[in-house]
Design an enzyme around this catalytic site. Structure first.
Site, PDB file in Angstrom:
ATOM      1  N   ASN A 121       0.749  -1.309   0.011  1.00  0.00           N
ATOM      2  CA  ASN A 121       0.025   0.090  -0.009  1.00  0.00           C
ATOM      3  C   ASN A 121       0.800   1.257  -0.066  1.00  0.00           C
ATOM      4  OD1 ASN A 121      -0.244   1.787   2.635  1.00  0.00           O
ATOM      5  ND2 ASN A 121       0.205  -0.194   3.144  1.00  0.00           N
ATOM      6  N   CYS A 167       6.191   3.478   9.106  1.00  0.00           N
ATOM      7  CA  CYS A 167       5.628   3.792   7.751  1.00  0.00           C
ATOM      8  C   CYS A 167       6.657   4.002   6.884  1.00  0.00           C
ATOM      9  CB  CYS A 167       4.520   4.889   7.853  1.00  0.00           C
ATOM     10  SG  CYS A 167       3.805   5.189   6.292  1.00  0.00           S
ATOM     11  N   ASN A 193       6.147  -3.162  11.008  1.00  0.00           N
ATOM     12  CA  ASN A 193       5.300  -2.435  10.097  1.00  0.00           C
ATOM     13  C   ASN A 193       5.677  -2.919   8.650  1.00  0.00           C
ATOM     14  OD1 ASN A 193       4.070  -0.158   8.752  1.00  0.00           O
ATOM     15  ND2 ASN A 193       4.100   1.035  10.474  1.00  0.00           N
ATOM     16  N   CYS A 239       3.758 -38.684  -8.515  1.00  0.00           N
ATOM     17  CA  CYS A 239       3.636 -37.457  -9.454  1.00  0.00           C
ATOM     18  C   CYS A 239       5.282 -37.273  -9.757  1.00  0.00           C
ATOM     19  CB  CYS A 239       3.365 -36.428  -8.732  1.00  0.00           C
ATOM     20  SG  CYS A 239       4.291 -35.700  -7.232  1.00  0.00           S
ATOM     21  N   CYS A 242       6.659 -32.263  -2.125  1.00  0.00           N
ATOM     22  CA  CYS A 242       5.700 -33.292  -2.189  1.00  0.00           C
ATOM     23  C   CYS A 242       4.121 -32.649  -2.102  1.00  0.00           C
ATOM     24  CB  CYS A 242       5.884 -34.392  -1.312  1.00  0.00           C
ATOM     25  SG  CYS A 242       4.736 -35.543  -1.330  1.00  0.00           S
TER      26      CYS A 242
HETATM   27  C1  LIG Z   1      -3.373   0.313   3.719  1.00  0.00           C
HETATM   28  C2  LIG Z   1      -2.515   0.219   5.147  1.00  0.00           C
HETATM   29  C3  LIG Z   1      -2.246   1.387   5.634  1.00  0.00           C
HETATM   30  C4  LIG Z   1      -1.538   1.181   6.932  1.00  0.00           C
HETATM   31  N1  LIG Z   1      -1.400   2.388   7.734  1.00  0.00           N
HETATM   32  C5  LIG Z   1      -0.755   2.512   8.753  1.00  0.00           C
HETATM   33  C6  LIG Z   1      -0.765   3.546   9.813  1.00  0.00           C
HETATM   34  O1  LIG Z   1      -1.359   4.627   9.355  1.00  0.00           O
HETATM   35  N2  LIG Z   1       0.107   3.384  10.594  1.00  0.00           N
HETATM   36  C7  LIG Z   1       0.802   2.236  11.233  1.00  0.00           C
HETATM   37  O2  LIG Z   1       1.485   2.053  12.177  1.00  0.00           O
HETATM   38  N3  LIG Z   1       0.774   1.282  10.275  1.00  0.00           N
HETATM   39  C8  LIG Z   1       0.148   1.220   8.962  1.00  0.00           C
HETATM   40  N4  LIG Z   1      -0.128   0.089   8.618  1.00  0.00           N
HETATM   41  C9  LIG Z   1       0.669  -0.787   8.507  1.00  0.00           C
HETATM   42  C10 LIG Z   1      -0.073  -2.038   9.394  1.00  0.00           C
HETATM   43  O3  LIG Z   1      -0.610  -1.454  10.758  1.00  0.00           O
HETATM   44  C11 LIG Z   1       0.632  -3.393   9.726  1.00  0.00           C
HETATM   45  O4  LIG Z   1       1.682  -3.279  10.537  1.00  0.00           O
HETATM   46  C12 LIG Z   1       1.193  -4.184   8.523  1.00  0.00           C
HETATM   47  O5  LIG Z   1      -0.056  -4.189   7.535  1.00  0.00           O
HETATM   48  C13 LIG Z   1       1.621  -5.575   9.050  1.00  0.00           C
HETATM   49  O6  LIG Z   1       0.526  -6.332   9.334  1.00  0.00           O
HETATM   50  P1  LIG Z   1      -0.365  -7.542   8.390  1.00  0.00           P
HETATM   51  O7  LIG Z   1       0.427  -8.209   7.740  1.00  0.00           O
HETATM   52  O8  LIG Z   1      -1.573  -7.905   9.436  1.00  0.00           O
HETATM   53  O9  LIG Z   1      -1.210  -6.498   7.488  1.00  0.00           O
HETATM   54  C14 LIG Z   1      -0.900   0.420   7.242  1.00  0.00           C
HETATM   55  C15 LIG Z   1      -1.033  -0.889   6.424  1.00  0.00           C
HETATM   56  C16 LIG Z   1      -2.021  -1.033   5.633  1.00  0.00           C
HETATM   57  C17 LIG Z   1      -2.297  -2.006   4.452  1.00  0.00           C
END
Ligand SMILES: Cc1cc2nc3c(=O)[nH]c(=O)nc-3n(C[C@H](O)[C@H](O)[C@H](O)COP(=O)(O)O)c2cc1C
Ligand SMILES: Cc1cc2nc3c(=O)[nH]c(=O)nc-3n(C[C@H](O)[C@H](O)[C@H](O)COP(=O)(O)OP(=O)(O)OC[C@H]3O[C@@H](n4cnc5c(N)ncnc54)[C@H](O)[C@@H]3O)c2cc1C
Ligand code: SF4
Lengths: 445, 434
Positions: free
Chosen positions: B77, B139, B204, B350, B390
């Site tokens: 994302n 992030c 993250n 297989c 397998c």
């Molecule tokens: C669309 C999206 C937006 C996210 N925004 C944030 C955010 O604003 N703050 C944050 O700490 N993590 C953010 N994350 C990270 C998630 O909190 C999380 O750490 C990460 O997706 C891993 O976990 P998962 O594999 O269960 O998705 C975001 C993830 C996604 C997919």
């Protein structure tokens, strides 16, 4: 009154919607997602058993992996380079006794990878592009006569044309395609697929199709040998075995293949007459197809009567189940004695059989099945062999890749001895004969 | 059923399943419904400073990797922190916490690297009654270009500094969320610990480009012909996250630092694995975004059933249980010898094991005319590749050779006493075995 109840042999028993529904695709095409999911089930086996089980040796794991990775056109090339009628075979092959029977997932979970439908997905995708994927080698100046434009003849002609030879393809019927066009059940090849595939195949160039021209009446083998460097015979089995039961000549009794051909050629199924009560005699694929299609045309009762037990039946279990699911009653261990009726058939007298040490024996116990239409499907046979060719049983004797007793004549498909009488076997034999002819003509054979 | 309630740095929740800070927690509507569905807690979508909020792209934000039947395996994302005004978020947080006092509600924060900025926002959060804060130092896209998120998380000194500011300016528990986009995750965790963090949460998202549009020659998701790297998450990142959690749990310097495990948690089993490696609870984002809030019911019941079966009566009974078994390679027992065994009964012929071992490994599987596949003990190094390729689960297993048996590959008798690389004769730096 319900039109299905009208006595006698009548057309128009059903509504247009019912005809359309009954004769729709038996195994409909996948959409793109379904194909992905189905392709993903393939394990990409080492030295895969399905390849061995395919008479044309298509590299099945490779083409399925190509589909799985979104390369359908490459998948089609993998298929068509082994089997130029891969599109038809995908529709008509009894995969349950060929590749899919050998699939390791059939052993593992009784649910094989759906190889036939995947093959159709690839070949349909290619044919929808309108592209013919093969080109001809430089002209060799050699010419070959191919007799019969069925699967064997077409596969042979295409491969020869590809190698640069000029081919004249003769067929006795008004259209090419052989049983693809006149025999295969219509719900296996809908929407005029046989002609579309024929046209697409001929796009390779170098093949002149002459229909309405029969060996025996319009042509002779000697004449062909005089004009061409080699001859391939792929005439199929034009003759039909006789029933040898009393009353066979009564109105309403006919060969199942003729009934099917009429149905296949009809522009409007509502014009094809069918009995209210139909009896089909025989136990092979032709019998099943005739019985099922009679039922789908609106016959009220259809019985398929076979002289031996279930296990001896030529039709596969899948075909038998298909017939049963459409409402066809299958009667085992009974043989016809007499067709009853005053001019037109009204029923068939059968006698119970039992298998004894010396083969089938009649038990003397008889019963009658009422019928106004009787379809004979007790086997096809070779109709008129060109003089001078050695036979094996009732078919043309061949050695290796279709070599007959004449050194410039090859044969393949149903008319040649050996191999099952299947579309895919005919393709393999036509192709292999073409390779052998090519080697011979180019001095490598 | 076993007691699933969790106490994470003093924050209580009825179960250890929290929603991670992300779109599922971006507003009151979502969070209320998540709590109704059964989630134990949430970390609210990251809040920024007061004033005009950030703006997101108006084209696609996500890219994905799929497995069989289009099962989503990885998600990427390029979304930023919340794009809704700070006051609105705070008002909603307060309302939700008031109505769900038994659930954990932690607020994720990301403001510029200045003490004043943190001093301004912390009291506002405290005023909502939230249970704690999570510092988003993870992030990896967009916000990092502005000196925040992973730009902070990649510099241990900044982590320590900001964490200290936060601890000095609030009484709330402080969780530091780490980025995986570093070489050694122990360093940022140690920095958070030194700064006084109550816990770390990880991971993250991971810097990623999921795919390239081969017509446009542009990375996907493509915004008007261009693409920027995003953050990767979902089932595909779980192995990376597990390792990072274990690294921190094993590190003596951070051994007692609570960890909130994040990254690819999709089922109760994933959660149990994170907790076994030291996580006190887990956070979930992609699984909820893929299947909706209801999956938490599977997680709760599945974890409960497993704990009952195994006789683990509380979360504490499982947290960290696998940590002592996380070893360095050099301490693995080289006298532990196994051989692959193919069950002919289960084999579907297989030949994948054959292709794998013959073409790419040790030529230790034979194939007969009738497609019988057998292991050649003289060649098998016990690599386990055949087991992994397998398609039939349990068909190929690894059988341990008992002490006293002869390993046909080496011709040596299996010894009962363990011995590792540190004492191996081939090791130039070996230490003498006692
Ligand atoms: C669309 C999206 C937006 C996210 N925004 C944030 C955010 O604003 N703050 C944050 O700490 N993590 C953010 N994350 C990270 C998630 O909190 C999380 O750490 C990460 O997706 C891993 O976990 P998962 O594999 O269960 O998705 C975001 C993830 C996604 C997919
Ligand atoms: C009703 C029916 C259903 C079938 N269903 C299936 C199925 O579902 N799946 C499957 O795999 N197989 C099926 N088969 C078998 C399959 O159709 C044949 O095995 C296959 O068509 C044989 O190909 P071929 O080229 O040898 O012969 P054919 O397809 O019979 O083609 C022979 C061609 O030669 C022409 N010809 C004959 N005599 C002469 C002559 N003297 N001069 C010039 N031309 C001549 C004919 O007009 C015909 O076009 C079915 C057969 C029948 C009868
Ligand atoms: S464990 Fe490795 S070496 Fe042994 S048989 Fe399997 S693939 Fe071959």
């Amino acid at each position: 009154m319900d039109a299905t109840a009208t006595p006698g042999i009548e057309a128009g028993r059903l509504s247009p919607e019912d005809y359309a529904k009954n004769f729709s695709d038996l195994h409909p095409a996948y959409d793109a997602h379904e194909a992905q999911v189905a392709a993903d089930r393939c394990y990409f086996c080492h030295d895969a058993p399905c390849i061995t089980a395919c008479p044309t040796d298509i590299d099945i794991p490779l083409f399925i992996r190509q589909i799985a990775t979104g390369a359908e056109l490459a998948a089609a090339d993998t298929i068509l380079s082994q089997n130029i009628l891969g599109g038809m075979c995908a529709r008509v092959c009894p995969t349950e006794t060929l590749c899919e029977e050998a699939c390791v997932r059939e052993a593992a979970e009784g649910k094989p990878v759906e190889i036939g439908r995947l093959q159709r997905h690839a070949t349909d995708t290619l044919m929808a592009t309108g592209r013919h994927p093969f080109t001809r080698a430089a002209a060799t100046g050699k010419t070959v006569a191919v007799v019969g434009a069925g699967p064997a003849g077409l596969a042979c002609a295409h491969r020869l044309a590809m190698h640069g030879h000029d081919v004249t393809l003769y067929d006795a019927r008004p259209k090419g395609g052989g049983l693809n066009e006149y025999g295969i059940a219509s719900y296996k090849t809908v929407d005029g697929f046989a002609q579309a595939e024929l046209d697409w195949l001929l796009e390779i160039g170098g093949i002149t199709l002459k229909t309405g021209t029969a060996l025996g009446s319009d042509l002779t083998l000697d004449g062909l040998l005089g004009e061409h460097d080699a001859v391939f015979l792929g005439m199929g089995l034009g003759g039909v075995n006789a029933l040898r039961a009393e009353g066979e000549g009564k109105a309403g009794v006919e060969d199942a293949v003729d009934f099917i051909a009429r149905l296949r050629q009809a522009d409007d199924l509502a014009t094809v007459p069918v009995g209210k009560r139909v009896v089909v005699i025989g136990g092979g694929m032709t019998a099943v197809d005739a019985a099922v299609q009679a039922k789908l045309l609106g016959a009220q009762d259809v019985a398929m009567v076979y002289r031996r037990g279930r296990d001896a039946m030529g039709a596969s279990r899948f075909e038998q189940d298909l017939a049963a699911s459409k409402g066809v009653r299958i009667v085992f261990n009974a043989q016809p004695v007499k067709v009853e009726g005053n001019g037109a058939a009204t029923g068939v007298v059968f006698e119970r059989t039992a298998s004894g040490p010396d083969g089938l024996v009649a038990t003397g116990e008889t019963f009658v099945i009422e019928a106004d239409q009787v379809l004979k499907a007790i086997g096809q046979r070779l109709d008129g062999t060109p003089d001078g060719l050695t036979l094996a049983g009732n078919k043309i004797a061949v050695d290796g890749p279709g070599r007959t007793s004449h050194d410039r004549v090859w044969a393949g498909g149903d008319c040649a001895a050996g191999g099952e009488d299947l579309t895919v076997t005919a393709v393999a034999e036509g192709r292999d004969a073409a390779e052998d002819i090519h080697a011979k003509l180019m001095g490598k054979g | 059923m076993a007691d699933l309630s969790a106490d994470f740095v003093g924050i209580k929740s009825p179960n250890p399943f929290w929603l991670a800070s992300a779109p599922p927690t971006d507003k009151e509507y979502n969070v209320r419904r998540a709590f109704e569905a059964g989630w134990g807690g949430v970390v609210w979508k990251t809040l920024g400073e007061a004033g005009p909020p950030v703006v997101n792209v108006n084209g696609p934000r996500y890219g994905a990797i799929w497995g069989a039947d289009r099962r989503l395996l990885g998600l990427n994302n390029i979304e930023l922190i919340t794009d809704r005004p700070l006051e609105v978020n705070l008002r909603e947080i307060k309302a939700v916490k008031r109505d769900y006092p038994d659930r954990a509600l932690v607020v994720s924060l990301m403001v510029p690297c200045e003490e004043e900025a943190w001093k301004r926002i912390l009291p506002l959060v405290e005023e909502t009654g939230a249970d704690g804060v999570e510092l988003n130092f993870g992030c990896p896209h967009g916000m990092s270009e502005r000196g925040m998120g992973s730009a902070v998380g990649q510099v241990p000194e900044y982590i320590e500094m900001v964490t200290r500011w936060v601890k000095q300016n609030t009484r709330m528990p402080c969780i530091v969320k780490l980025t995986p986009n570093i070489t050694d995750v122990r360093r940022p965790a140690e920095a958070a610990h030194r700064g006084g963090a109550d816990a770390v949460s990880l991971i993250n998202t991971i810097n990623s480009i999921t795919s390239v549009d081969l017509d446009l020659f542009a990375p996907e998701p493509t915004i008007d012909g261009k693409g920027a790297h995003g953050g990767y998450c979902g089932p595909a990142v779980k192995p990376i996250a597990l390792n990072m959690v274990a690294e921190i749990a094993r590190n003596p310097e951070t051994a007692n630092l609570p960890i909130s495990g994040i990254g690819g948690v999709t089922t109760w089993r994933d959660a149990a694995e994170f907790m076994a490696l030291g996580a006190g609870n887990v956070q979930v984002c992609t699984a909820a975004m893929t299947y909706g809030f209801k999956i938490v019911q599977e997680m709760i019941t599945g974890l409960g059933q497993w704990m009952d079966e195994k006789g683990h009566d509380s979360i504490d009974a499982i947290v960290g249980r696998a940590v002592p078994n996380c070893s360095d390679w050099q301490n693995l027992n080289l006298n532990y010898i196994t051989k692959a065994r193919i069950s002919q009964e289960d084999c579907i012929k297989c030949g994948r094991c054959y292709a794998a071992c013959e073409d790419t490994s040790h030529q230790a599987i034979s194939m007969s005319e009738d497609r019988t596949f057998e292991v050649i003990d003289e060649e098998c190094v016990a690599c386990n590749l055949c087991v992994n390729v397998c398609p039939v689960e349990g068909c190929i297993t690894m059988e341990e050779l008992a002490p006293g048996a002869t390993d046909l590959r080496t011709g040596k008798v299996v010894e009962a006493t363990p011995a590792d690389w540190t004492t191996h004769p081939n090791n130039p730096a070996r230490v003498a075995a006692e």
